[in-house]
Design an enzyme around this catalytic site. Structure first.
Site, PDB file in Angstrom:
ATOM      1  N   ALA A  18       2.199   6.570  -4.096  1.00  0.00           N
ATOM      2  CA  ALA A  18       0.871   7.197  -4.250  1.00  0.00           C
ATOM      3  C   ALA A  18      -0.197   6.654  -3.177  1.00  0.00           C
ATOM      4  CB  ALA A  18       0.453   6.864  -5.669  1.00  0.00           C
TER       5      ALA A  18
ATOM      6  N   ARG B 296      -3.611  17.957   3.115  1.00  0.00           N
ATOM      7  CA  ARG B 296      -3.778  19.212   2.919  1.00  0.00           C
ATOM      8  C   ARG B 296      -4.470  19.749   1.690  1.00  0.00           C
ATOM      9  NH1 ARG B 296       2.789  19.262   3.541  1.00  0.00           N
ATOM     10  NH2 ARG B 296       2.163  16.958   3.042  1.00  0.00           N
TER      11      ARG B 296
ATOM     12  N   THR C 224       6.953   7.899   4.145  1.00  0.00           N
ATOM     13  CA  THR C 224       7.467   7.518   2.812  1.00  0.00           C
ATOM     14  C   THR C 224       8.606   6.294   2.788  1.00  0.00           C
ATOM     15  OG1 THR C 224       8.969   9.422   3.262  1.00  0.00           O
ATOM     16  CG2 THR C 224       7.091   9.680   1.709  1.00  0.00           C
TER      17      THR C 224
ATOM     18  N   ASP D 270       2.928  13.167  -6.264  1.00  0.00           N
ATOM     19  CA  ASP D 270       2.461  14.287  -6.287  1.00  0.00           C
ATOM     20  C   ASP D 270       3.426  15.490  -6.871  1.00  0.00           C
ATOM     21  OD1 ASP D 270       4.409  14.461  -4.285  1.00  0.00           O
ATOM     22  OD2 ASP D 270       2.984  15.327  -2.707  1.00  0.00           O
TER      23      ASP D 270
ATOM     24  N   LYS E 175     -27.747  17.095 -31.184  1.00  0.00           N
ATOM     25  CA  LYS E 175     -27.311  16.250 -30.239  1.00  0.00           C
ATOM     26  C   LYS E 175     -27.495  14.822 -30.892  1.00  0.00           C
ATOM     27  CE  LYS E 175     -30.082  13.728 -27.846  1.00  0.00           C
ATOM     28  NZ  LYS E 175     -30.814  12.862 -27.185  1.00  0.00           N
TER      29      LYS E 175
ATOM     30  N   ALA F  37     -43.125  26.502 -44.092  1.00  0.00           N
ATOM     31  CA  ALA F  37     -42.793  27.190 -42.776  1.00  0.00           C
ATOM     32  C   ALA F  37     -43.784  27.227 -41.796  1.00  0.00           C
ATOM     33  CB  ALA F  37     -42.398  28.688 -43.071  1.00  0.00           C
TER      34      ALA F  37
HETATM   35  C1  UD1 Z   1       8.202  14.750   0.910  1.00  0.00           C
HETATM   36  C2  UD1 Z   1       9.711  14.482   1.365  1.00  0.00           C
HETATM   37  C3  UD1 Z   1      10.260  15.910   1.359  1.00  0.00           C
HETATM   38  C4  UD1 Z   1      10.328  16.617  -0.058  1.00  0.00           C
HETATM   39  C5  UD1 Z   1       8.716  16.448  -0.724  1.00  0.00           C
HETATM   40  C6  UD1 Z   1       9.005  16.827  -1.982  1.00  0.00           C
HETATM   41  C7  UD1 Z   1       9.759  12.465   2.951  1.00  0.00           C
HETATM   42  C8  UD1 Z   1       9.746  12.140   4.492  1.00  0.00           C
HETATM   43  N1  UD1 Z   1       9.686  13.964   2.595  1.00  0.00           N
HETATM   44  O1  UD1 Z   1       7.226  15.424   1.894  1.00  0.00           O
HETATM   45  O2  UD1 Z   1      11.598  15.846   1.791  1.00  0.00           O
HETATM   46  O3  UD1 Z   1      10.850  17.883   0.077  1.00  0.00           O
HETATM   47  O4  UD1 Z   1       8.326  15.275  -0.532  1.00  0.00           O
HETATM   48  O5  UD1 Z   1       7.656  17.074  -2.655  1.00  0.00           O
HETATM   49  O6  UD1 Z   1       9.678  11.807   2.063  1.00  0.00           O
HETATM   50  N2  UD1 Z   1       3.038   8.637   0.561  1.00  0.00           N
HETATM   51  C9  UD1 Z   1       2.843   7.330   0.613  1.00  0.00           C
HETATM   52  N3  UD1 Z   1       2.824   6.487   1.764  1.00  0.00           N
HETATM   53  C10 UD1 Z   1       2.840   7.242   2.980  1.00  0.00           C
HETATM   54  C11 UD1 Z   1       3.177   8.858   2.871  1.00  0.00           C
HETATM   55  C12 UD1 Z   1       3.206   9.095   1.604  1.00  0.00           C
HETATM   56  O7  UD1 Z   1       2.777   6.489  -0.555  1.00  0.00           O
HETATM   57  O8  UD1 Z   1       2.929   6.677   4.073  1.00  0.00           O
HETATM   58  C13 UD1 Z   1       3.012   9.193  -0.785  1.00  0.00           C
HETATM   59  C14 UD1 Z   1       2.144  10.379  -0.915  1.00  0.00           C
HETATM   60  O9  UD1 Z   1       0.925   9.824  -1.644  1.00  0.00           O
HETATM   61  C15 UD1 Z   1       3.009  11.233  -1.979  1.00  0.00           C
HETATM   62  C16 UD1 Z   1       4.278  10.914  -1.481  1.00  0.00           C
HETATM   63  O10 UD1 Z   1       4.262   9.901  -1.092  1.00  0.00           O
HETATM   64  O11 UD1 Z   1       2.906  11.068  -3.122  1.00  0.00           O
HETATM   65  C17 UD1 Z   1       5.013  12.138  -0.514  1.00  0.00           C
HETATM   66  O12 UD1 Z   1       4.252  12.191   0.402  1.00  0.00           O
HETATM   67  P1  UD1 Z   1       4.304  13.804   1.000  1.00  0.00           P
HETATM   68  O13 UD1 Z   1       3.188  13.449   2.241  1.00  0.00           O
HETATM   69  O14 UD1 Z   1       3.528  14.534  -0.011  1.00  0.00           O
HETATM   70  O15 UD1 Z   1       5.364  14.259   1.450  1.00  0.00           O
HETATM   71  P2  UD1 Z   1       5.921  15.584   1.733  1.00  0.00           P
HETATM   72  O16 UD1 Z   1       5.484  16.380   2.910  1.00  0.00           O
HETATM   73  O17 UD1 Z   1       5.633  16.386   0.411  1.00  0.00           O
HETATM   74 MG    MG Z   2       4.294  16.087  -1.218  1.00  0.00          MG
END
Ligand code: UD1
Ligand code: MG
Length: 458
Positions: free
Chosen positions: A9, A15, A78, A102, A350, A422
């Site tokens: 998170a 985006r 990630t 997410d 209220k 009234a």
């Molecule tokens: C990621 C996956 C993708 C998958 C998709 C599903 C990777 C590289 N890709 O892509 O294969 O299909 O989710 O929804 O994992 N986050 C962090 N720290 C970071 C980056 C991200 O905590 O440095 C968290 C974000 O807050 C989010 C989650 O990781 O909750 C996923 O990151 P996001 O950037 O949404 O990855 P996707 O591009 O959706």
């Molecule tokens: Mg995502």
């Protein structure tokens, strides 16, 4: 076998184009992160770690008490995010669920099934996958000719063939814990986004000859990853269908579920009927056999059995058994209606309590008032509770009869069985049993109409 969880998170959610961190955006009245944490809480987890980073303090403030978290100061991907949990988890023996903050639609049931599958397959990694009608944006699952998973390729790194694959990575996995943290030391940023991808550990396991399992979700909708506001609205739509379906199965009639918006924490009793275009938000309780007609909006309120809400707005209020409001009434925060209270059209209340059986049928404002039982408010009654700076209280005792168009200048007390005439402007207390008359005396000038400009329509 011990179970652990890591919830990602920390991302900004570029985006979303929002000042609010992505995982705090709401779906059916609850943040996406809260939905994910609830699903995770339905599995027995020995240690759950949330990775926070972007606007960490705002995210931390929303976590349930006692939730462990670690800060990822720079969001390098990630894979990097999971590695941040190493201090808390790397030495543990067991299986670790990794899930993104997410993906608000993944259920606790699915997570439980994923653990079971992982253990049955004796896998090093188990990926939750789904077949997407439009896979654009997701990582793709690459399988060899025998059908075993080889690797995951991100959208931005995929060639045309890989882009044509519809099996996607939901971003939810179970890993053998120690193998996960070992593989994470080997991933690099050599990819289109220059990030540490968690998904790269799959290929590392494969090359080491370890077992990778994939569990395909029956229902793609559950896997939706929310990266922009288009997907956010899709998540909202799916969640709404799920919530409405559950209420209907439990005995609630929804005349038009497609236009009925009920937040996830709302409870509703059986035999209640909800018409089209109704919104019920927040922490709301609705009892049995309640009627809520079209266009009503109810927020953080308690509406007990046999009540009626007709085309009205109810906020942070309580309606006791058998009370009714509307059409076009507005109960503002702090309103308490006792049993069998009737509030009619164009009435605003209220911070007030109305006793059992009290009636305010038409065009009335009641603010900062404590009203007894069986009081009758005539049309157009106003409690003048505000002098521009301070609010003042009004107390009206049982059986009082407030004449139409009375203006009650607070603070004051109107006694038991008292009556205000009234049109009165009531400026002083009215004792019990008294009749108050506070208006100019009427004078009739006989024949004078002839001299007036309106006479005979001139
Ligand atoms: C990621 C996956 C993708 C998958 C998709 C599903 C990777 C590289 N890709 O892509 O294969 O299909 O989710 O929804 O994992 N986050 C962090 N720290 C970071 C980056 C991200 O905590 O440095 C968290 C974000 O807050 C989010 C989650 O990781 O909750 C996923 O990151 P996001 O950037 O949404 O990855 P996707 O591009 O959706
Ligand atoms: Mg995502």
């Amino acid at each position: 076998m011990n179970k652990f969880a890591i919830v990602l998170a920390a991302g900004k959610g570029t985006r979303m184009k929002s000042a609010l961190p992505k995982v705090l955006h709401q779906v059916a009245g609850k943040s996406m992160l809260a939905h994910v944490l609830k699903s995770v809480s339905e599995v027995e987890i020995a240690k759950n770690v949330v990775i926070v980073g972007h606007e960490a303090d705002r995210v931390i403030a929303t976590l349930p008490k006692g939730t462990q978290f670690v800060k990822q100061v720079e969001q390098l991907g990630t894979g990097h995010a999971v590695r941040i949990a190493a201090d808390l988890l790397a030495n543990e023996e067991g299986a670790t669920l990794v899930i993104a903050g997410d993906t608000p639609l993944i259920t606790g049931e699915t997570l439980g099934a994923l653990f079971d599958y992982h253990f049955a397959q004796k896998a090093t990694a188990t990926i939750l996958t789904a077949i997407a009608p439009n896979p654009t944006g997701y990582g793709r699952i690459i399988r060899d000719e025998k059908g075993s998973v080889e690797k995951i390729v991100e959208q931005k790194d995929a060639n045309d063939f890989e882009k044509s694959i519809t099996e996607i990575n939901t971003g939810t996995y179970i890993f053998d814990n120690k193998s996960l943290f070992k593989a994470l030391t080997e991933i690099t940023t050599d990819n289109a986004q220059g990030e540490y991808y968690l998904t790269d550990v799959i290929e590392i396991f494969k090359k080491a000859g370890q077992t990778i399992a994939a569990h395909i979700l029956d229902d793609f909708d559950e896997s939706l990853g929310v990266n922009d506001r288009v997907a956010l609205s899709q998540a909202e739509g799916t969640m709404r269908k799920r919530i409405n379906h559950e209420h209907m199965v439990n005995g609630v009639t929804l005349i038009d579920p497609a236009t009925t918006y009920i937040d996830s924490e709302v409870t509703i009793g059986a035999e209640t009927v909800i018409e089209a275009n109704v919104t019920i938000k927040g922490n709301t309780f609705i009892g049995k056999n309640v009627l809520i007609t079209n266009g009503s909006r109810i927020e953080n309120s308690e509406i007990h059995s046999n009540c009626e809400v007709r085309n009205s707005t109810v906020e942070e209020s309580r309606m006791s058994v058998g009370s009714n409001v509307g059409p076009y009434a507005h109960l503002r925060p702090g309103t308490v209606l006792s049993e069998e209270v009737h509030v009619g059209n164009f009435v605003e209340i209220k911070s007030s309590t109305l006793g059992k059986g009290t009636k305010a049928g038409h065009l009335t404002y009641i603010g900062n008032a404590t009203v007894g039982e069986k009081v009758n408010f005539g049309a157009g009654t106003i409690t003048a509770n505000f002098d521009g700076k301070n609010k003042f209280n009004t107390e009206i005792d049982d059986f009082a009869f407030i004449g139409s168009n009375s203006t009650i200048i607070a603070p004051l007390y109107i006694g038991k069985n008292a009556l205000t005439a009234a049109g009165s402007v009531v400026t002083e207390d009215v004792p019990d049993e008294a009749v108050e008359i506070g208006r100019g005396k009427q004078v009739n000038k006989l024949g004078r109409a002839k001299k007036m400009p309106h006479y005979r329509g001139q």
